[in-house]
Design an enzyme around this catalytic site. Structure first.
Site, PDB file in Angstrom:
ATOM      1  CB  SER A 142       3.239 -55.916 -23.549  1.00  0.00           C
ATOM      2  OG  SER A 142       4.446 -56.096 -22.827  1.00  0.00           O
ATOM      3  CE1 TYR A 155       0.827 -54.944 -18.572  1.00  0.00           C
ATOM      4  CE2 TYR A 155       2.440 -56.425 -19.542  1.00  0.00           C
ATOM      5  CZ  TYR A 155       1.863 -55.170 -19.461  1.00  0.00           C
ATOM      6  OH  TYR A 155       2.304 -54.164 -20.271  1.00  0.00           O
TER       7      TYR A 155
HETATM    8  P1  NAD Z   1       0.614 -45.341 -17.682  1.00  0.00           P
HETATM    9  O1  NAD Z   1       0.318 -45.804 -16.286  1.00  0.00           O
HETATM   10  O2  NAD Z   1       1.554 -44.203 -17.882  1.00  0.00           O
HETATM   11  O3  NAD Z   1      -0.756 -45.009 -18.441  1.00  0.00           O
HETATM   12  C1  NAD Z   1      -1.891 -45.836 -18.300  1.00  0.00           C
HETATM   13  C2  NAD Z   1      -3.109 -45.072 -18.737  1.00  0.00           C
HETATM   14  O4  NAD Z   1      -4.257 -45.910 -18.549  1.00  0.00           O
HETATM   15  C3  NAD Z   1      -3.353 -43.794 -17.897  1.00  0.00           C
HETATM   16  O5  NAD Z   1      -3.889 -42.795 -18.743  1.00  0.00           O
HETATM   17  C4  NAD Z   1      -4.413 -44.261 -16.901  1.00  0.00           C
HETATM   18  O6  NAD Z   1      -5.215 -43.204 -16.391  1.00  0.00           O
HETATM   19  C5  NAD Z   1      -5.221 -45.195 -17.773  1.00  0.00           C
HETATM   20  N1  NAD Z   1      -6.058 -46.130 -17.033  1.00  0.00           N
HETATM   21  C6  NAD Z   1      -5.713 -46.994 -16.055  1.00  0.00           C
HETATM   22  N2  NAD Z   1      -6.796 -47.641 -15.601  1.00  0.00           N
HETATM   23  C7  NAD Z   1      -7.856 -47.183 -16.321  1.00  0.00           C
HETATM   24  C8  NAD Z   1      -9.254 -47.458 -16.339  1.00  0.00           C
HETATM   25  N3  NAD Z   1      -9.801 -48.342 -15.481  1.00  0.00           N
HETATM   26  N4  NAD Z   1     -10.041 -46.792 -17.198  1.00  0.00           N
HETATM   27  C9  NAD Z   1      -9.510 -45.865 -18.042  1.00  0.00           C
HETATM   28  N5  NAD Z   1      -8.206 -45.560 -18.085  1.00  0.00           N
HETATM   29  C10 NAD Z   1      -7.389 -46.218 -17.227  1.00  0.00           C
HETATM   30  O7  NAD Z   1       1.108 -46.656 -18.430  1.00  0.00           O
HETATM   31  P2  NAD Z   1       1.898 -46.849 -19.813  1.00  0.00           P
HETATM   32  O8  NAD Z   1       3.227 -47.359 -19.442  1.00  0.00           O
HETATM   33  O9  NAD Z   1       1.775 -45.664 -20.698  1.00  0.00           O
HETATM   34  O10 NAD Z   1       1.058 -48.082 -20.432  1.00  0.00           O
HETATM   35  C11 NAD Z   1       0.107 -47.928 -21.480  1.00  0.00           C
HETATM   36  C12 NAD Z   1      -0.084 -49.273 -22.173  1.00  0.00           C
HETATM   37  O11 NAD Z   1       1.157 -49.705 -22.711  1.00  0.00           O
HETATM   38  C13 NAD Z   1      -0.562 -50.391 -21.242  1.00  0.00           C
HETATM   39  O12 NAD Z   1      -1.508 -51.207 -21.913  1.00  0.00           O
HETATM   40  C14 NAD Z   1       0.705 -51.150 -20.955  1.00  0.00           C
HETATM   41  O13 NAD Z   1       0.449 -52.498 -20.642  1.00  0.00           O
HETATM   42  C15 NAD Z   1       1.428 -51.012 -22.280  1.00  0.00           C
HETATM   43  N6  NAD Z   1       2.881 -51.219 -22.199  1.00  0.00           N
HETATM   44  C16 NAD Z   1       3.671 -50.423 -21.412  1.00  0.00           C
HETATM   45  C17 NAD Z   1       5.048 -50.659 -21.379  1.00  0.00           C
HETATM   46  C18 NAD Z   1       6.003 -49.811 -20.553  1.00  0.00           C
HETATM   47  O14 NAD Z   1       7.168 -50.175 -20.422  1.00  0.00           O
HETATM   48  N7  NAD Z   1       5.610 -48.681 -20.001  1.00  0.00           N
HETATM   49  C19 NAD Z   1       5.583 -51.700 -22.141  1.00  0.00           C
HETATM   50  C20 NAD Z   1       4.730 -52.482 -22.929  1.00  0.00           C
HETATM   51  C21 NAD Z   1       3.383 -52.229 -22.948  1.00  0.00           C
END
Ligand code: NAD
Length: 260
Positions: A142, A155
């Protein structure tokens, strides 16, 4: 060539992970999906990806807090696809609270899912990748792997930690055709982020567009959300032979956020 490679993408039933799965399938890669959600919807996603792109798509529901379930997912992927060539460590959760009020169990869960799960997938797949002299490990960190924001202690600690893990394993794998990189997205309009917009607009008495621009994208100079397609495109590139010398990096895809 990335075509025909076999990938595990953790947390790929939603958001960024699902976007990377779509990009991988479109590039001809076989994908093991993982994550939580409605069983019927996950099966529809799995079958849809496989049918649209003519690739193998599986699903394993391993809970990323549980090392034995992670081991089962790796073993099943190797059994179903023949081998694991690519691992994308993407599963992640968030909790926002001042440190004095931060629930200890949320700290433990965030470190387990956002950081330790990557240790487990890597320790279970790297030996075979090194033996075959080809592999790709992509950690979805991130912008919060590079800079901090208040109230996100677990985080930010986990995301900074995964950059350290990325660099260390890149050095351990460097002579064996395996690259290890981190992608550092800024704000992405995933279902998780989108769901907060109407409530924030109501609470602040501003429009949803103002919430996007002045609240969510306040730190993102482009004032545009990063898209899952952009992240998927970079992940596919990192799997290509052209990216063979890119290793140990933290690649910001953040609209200029961390340039400030
Ligand atoms: P999201 O909530 O849409 O997806 C998260 C995924 O992780 C889902 O498929 C969920 O089922 C899965 N998950 C959660 N807990 C779990 C567990 N215990 N075991 C297995 N699967 C599990 O979130 P996102 O926004 O797509 O985030 C995905 C990644 O990207 C994360 O690591 C997040 O930190 C990172 N990220 C997101 C953003 C953003 O703005 N959305 C920005 C930077 C980084």
């Amino acid at each position: 060539m990335s075509k025909g490679r076999n990938a595990i993408i953790t947390g790929s039933t939603s958001g960024i992970g699902l976007g990377i799965a779509e990009s991988f399938a479109a590039a001809g890669m076989n994908v093991m999906l993982n994550g939580f959600g409605d069983a019927g919807e996950i099966e529809a996603t799995r079958a849809g990806l496989a049918d649209s792109h003519g690739v193998k798509v599986g699903y394993h529901g391993a809970d990323m807090t549980k090392p034995e379930e992670i081991a089962d997912m790796v073993a099943k992927t190797a059994a179903d696809f023949g081998q694991v060539d690519v691992v994308v460590n993407n599963a992640g959760i968030q909790n926002v609270a001042p440190i004095e009020e931060f629930p200890a169990e949320k700290w433990d869960a965030i470190i387990a899912i956002n950081l330790s799960s990557a240790f487990h997938t890597i320790r279970l797949t790297l030996a075979d990748m090194k033996a075959r002299e080809w592999g790709r490990i992509i950690n979805i960190a991130s912008a919060h792997g590079l800079v901090a924001s208040p109230y996100k202690s677990a985080y930010v600690a986990a995301k900074h930690g995964i950059l350290g893990l990325t660099k260390t394993i890149a050095l351990e794998a460097a002579e064996h055709g395996v690259t290890v990189n981190a992608i550092c997205p800024g704000y992405v309009l995933t279902p998780l982020v989108a769901a907060q917009i109407p409530d924030t607009a109501k609470a602040r008495g501003i429009t949803e567009d103002e919430v996007k621009r002045d609240v969510l994208l306040a730190a993102q100079p482009t004032k545009q959300f990063v898209t899952t397609e952009q992240l998927g495109g970079l992940a596919v590139f990192l799997c290509s032979d052209a990216a063979a010398s890119i290793t140990g990096t933290a690649l910001p895809v953040d609209g200029g956020w961390t340039a400030q």
